[in-house]
Design a protein around this motif. Structure first.
Motif, PDB file in Angstrom:
ATOM      1  N   UNK A 132      39.058  43.606  57.850  1.00 47.83           N
ATOM      2  CA  UNK A 132      37.705  43.852  58.364  1.00 47.83           C
ATOM      3  C   UNK A 132      36.889  42.577  58.540  1.00 47.83           C
ATOM      4  N   UNK A 133      37.342  41.488  57.950  1.00 52.85           N
ATOM      5  CA  UNK A 133      36.559  40.258  57.970  1.00 52.85           C
ATOM      6  C   UNK A 133      36.651  39.525  59.304  1.00 52.85           C
ATOM      7  N   UNK A 134      35.557  38.917  59.694  1.00 50.03           N
ATOM      8  CA  UNK A 134      35.574  38.048  60.867  1.00 50.03           C
ATOM      9  C   UNK A 134      36.147  36.700  60.469  1.00 50.03           C
ATOM     10  N   UNK A 135      36.374  35.856  61.419  1.00 50.52           N
ATOM     11  CA  UNK A 135      36.858  34.508  61.136  1.00 50.52           C
ATOM     12  C   UNK A 135      35.893  33.796  60.192  1.00 50.52           C
ATOM     13  N   UNK A 136      36.435  33.168  59.163  1.00 55.95           N
ATOM     14  CA  UNK A 136      35.692  32.466  58.118  1.00 55.95           C
ATOM     15  C   UNK A 136      34.833  33.406  57.288  1.00 55.95           C
ATOM     16  N   UNK A 137      35.238  34.674  57.222  1.00 52.74           N
ATOM     17  CA  UNK A 137      34.516  35.637  56.407  1.00 52.74           C
ATOM     18  C   UNK A 137      34.816  35.483  54.923  1.00 52.74           C
ATOM     19  N   UNK A 138      34.013  36.162  54.102  1.00 51.29           N
ATOM     20  CA  UNK A 138      34.128  36.063  52.649  1.00 51.29           C
ATOM     21  C   UNK A 138      34.575  37.396  52.050  1.00 51.29           C
ATOM     22  N   UNK A 139      35.600  37.332  51.261  1.00 49.06           N
ATOM     23  CA  UNK A 139      36.105  38.493  50.544  1.00 49.06           C
ATOM     24  C   UNK A 139      35.718  38.357  49.075  1.00 49.06           C
ATOM     25  N   UNK A 140      34.882  39.267  48.587  1.00 55.71           N
ATOM     26  CA  UNK A 140      34.453  39.248  47.197  1.00 55.71           C
ATOM     27  C   UNK A 140      35.115  40.428  46.492  1.00 55.71           C
ATOM     28  N   UNK A 141      36.132  40.141  45.721  1.00 53.52           N
ATOM     29  CA  UNK A 141      36.858  41.178  44.984  1.00 53.52           C
ATOM     30  C   UNK A 141      36.371  41.161  43.544  1.00 53.52           C
ATOM     31  N   UNK A 142      35.730  42.263  43.106  1.00 52.10           N
ATOM     32  CA  UNK A 142      35.158  42.246  41.760  1.00 52.10           C
ATOM     33  C   UNK A 142      35.538  43.472  40.937  1.00 52.10           C
ATOM     34  N   UNK A 143      36.616  44.133  41.330  1.00 56.67           N
ATOM     35  CA  UNK A 143      37.074  45.278  40.553  1.00 56.67           C
ATOM     36  C   UNK A 143      38.390  45.796  41.091  1.00 56.67           C
ATOM     37  N   UNK A 144      38.999  46.701  40.344  1.00 51.97           N
ATOM     38  CA  UNK A 144      40.272  47.275  40.767  1.00 51.97           C
ATOM     39  C   UNK A 144      40.377  48.718  40.282  1.00 51.97           C
ATOM     40  N   UNK A 145      39.391  49.521  40.685  1.00 56.10           N
ATOM     41  CA  UNK A 145      39.342  50.912  40.252  1.00 56.10           C
ATOM     42  C   UNK A 145      40.583  51.694  40.658  1.00 56.10           C
ATOM     43  N   UNK A 146      41.219  51.298  41.767  1.00 53.50           N
ATOM     44  CA  UNK A 146      42.399  52.017  42.250  1.00 53.50           C
ATOM     45  C   UNK A 146      43.704  51.379  41.776  1.00 53.50           C
ATOM     46  N   UNK A 147      43.599  50.320  40.992  1.00 56.43           N
ATOM     47  CA  UNK A 147      44.796  49.657  40.505  1.00 56.43           C
ATOM     48  C   UNK A 147      44.792  48.174  40.802  1.00 56.43           C
ATOM     49  N   UNK A 148      45.693  47.458  40.126  1.00 58.57           N
ATOM     50  CA  UNK A 148      45.773  46.009  40.290  1.00 58.57           C
ATOM     51  C   UNK A 148      46.182  45.634  41.704  1.00 58.57           C
ATOM     52  N   UNK A 149      45.592  44.578  42.202  1.00 53.24           N
ATOM     53  CA  UNK A 149      45.858  44.103  43.562  1.00 53.24           C
ATOM     54  C   UNK A 149      47.184  43.350  43.587  1.00 53.24           C
ATOM     55  N   UNK A 150      47.975  43.605  44.615  1.00 54.40           N
ATOM     56  CA  UNK A 150      49.244  42.901  44.770  1.00 54.40           C
ATOM     57  C   UNK A 150      48.980  41.413  45.034  1.00 54.40           C
ATOM     58  N   UNK A 151      49.914  40.552  44.679  1.00 52.54           N
ATOM     59  CA  UNK A 151      49.748  39.120  44.952  1.00 52.54           C
ATOM     60  C   UNK A 151      49.432  38.867  46.430  1.00 52.54           C
ATOM     61  N   UNK A 152      48.572  37.896  46.658  1.00 49.73           N
ATOM     62  CA  UNK A 152      48.122  37.599  48.023  1.00 49.73           C
ATOM     63  C   UNK A 152      48.665  36.241  48.458  1.00 49.73           C
ATOM     64  N   UNK A 153      49.492  36.193  49.484  1.00 52.96           N
ATOM     65  CA  UNK A 153      49.974  34.900  49.981  1.00 52.96           C
ATOM     66  C   UNK A 153      48.844  34.158  50.689  1.00 52.96           C
ATOM     67  N   UNK A 154      48.827  32.860  50.575  1.00 53.19           N
ATOM     68  CA  UNK A 154      47.783  32.071  51.222  1.00 53.19           C
ATOM     69  C   UNK A 154      47.763  32.276  52.729  1.00 53.19           C
ATOM     70  N   UNK A 155      48.923  32.588  53.286  1.00 50.38           N
ATOM     71  CA  UNK A 155      48.981  32.807  54.726  1.00 50.38           C
ATOM     72  C   UNK A 155      48.109  33.976  55.163  1.00 50.38           C
TER      73      UNK A 155
END
Length: 309
Positions: A213-236
């Protein structure tokens, strides 16, 4: 002398005074701008009340957004001409005035096709944010605060019943993400431009969609995991749109006593002034903590949940 709004003491709207002020002549690298329109934003209220920040000096003129015509140039100004239509946003504060002196590098040219009134109303606004769990305790406050600051707020909720609260808290658009593809809906809402920021407390179920959903150079603020732990995120995954990803923890921001006091005072002041309305929608006896947890995890709650001893 020109007329301007001046604040001599912090307080309600009555402290805004219409007065004569001397602005002087533009100095090196400055221009004088005769304002045609001035943006009004909630941050102006914060300055007036002393809630967000306090002005360096008193009295002061509020205002951080305007559009007008250049009437004089200071020495060394080469990028602007008398008669140019320009706009500015941010500092120096003081746009609530007939004329103001601004650094040349703070003003931007306004195309002839843009009405000055329009130009003065869009530079400080316009950020589009996506808030997941918009009807939750934190989500509710996030939506209210972002809306008060002029952002366009898109909120997601888990049930249709929570839609009304999210709208009341400032969401211009509400998506029931259990019933529709929130990524597709955000794409339509933003005309395929994406949002500036995503605030995601849901975690595993929404994370990849949030990045999309983010535009180019957007900011993702992840501050919880109510649905479960987030899978590892590759830098790519971030490199494709030069995205920013942060996983903040409140306690890191309030570890120092002075920071804690400042943050707490700011929150309480915004509640007291009505900027934030805290929705304590669910109260449980302390002995029923297990039921409170079950309802929270099963998305049966909205707003804040408290236990009463």
């Amino acid at each position: 002398m020109v007329k301007a709004i001046r604040v001599h003491e912090l307080g309600g709207p009555q402290v805004l005074k219409w007065e004569d002020v001397e602005i002087g002549e533009p100095k090196e690298g400055e221009v004088c701008v005769k304002n045609k329109a001035i943006g009004v934003n909630f941050i102006d209220v914060y300055f007036r009340k002393g809630l967000y920040y306090k002005a360096d000096t008193m009295p002061f003129s509020p205002g951080m957004e305007s559009c007008g015509v250049v009437t004089a140039l200071g020495p060394g100004v080469t990028g602007r001409r008398v008669g140019d239509l320009v706009a500015y946003v941010g500092t120096p504060m003081g746009s609530y005035a007939e004329e103001q002196i601004l650094p040349e590098n703070k003003v931007v040219p306004v195309p002839p096709s843009i009405d000055p009134i329009v130009a003065a109303s869009i530079l400080l606004k316009g950020h589009t944010v996506l808030v997941h769990a918009a009807a939750g305790g934190v989500g509710s406050l996030l939506c209210q605060w972002a809306n008060a600051l002029g952002a366009i707020v898109i909120g997601t909720v888990s049930t249709k019943e929570k839609t009304a609260q999210a709208k009341d808290d400032g969401c211009r658009h509400v998506i029931v993400y259990t019933e529709e593809d929130f990524v597709a809906r955000v794409t339509v809402i933003t005309s395929d431009n994406g949002v500036d920021v995503v605030y995601d407390s849901v975690g595993k179920d929404t994370f990849q969609g949030s990045l999309a959903c983010l535009k180019t150079r957007g900011y993702m603020v992840s501050f919880g995991q109510a649905s479960g732990a987030i899978d590892p995120v590759p830098l790519s995954a971030l490199a494709a749109k030069s995205l920013f990803l942060t996983r903040p923890a409140l306690f890191q921001y309030t570890a120092a006593r002075d920071k804690l006091l400042k943050v707490a005072a700011e929150v309480f002041a915004n509640v007291a002034s009505g900027v934030l309305r805290v929705r304590v929608n669910h109260k449980y006896a302390l002995s029923h903590a297990a039921q409170a947890h079950a309802d929270l995890e099963n998305r049966k709650t909205s707003g804040s949940v408290v236990l009463i001893p």
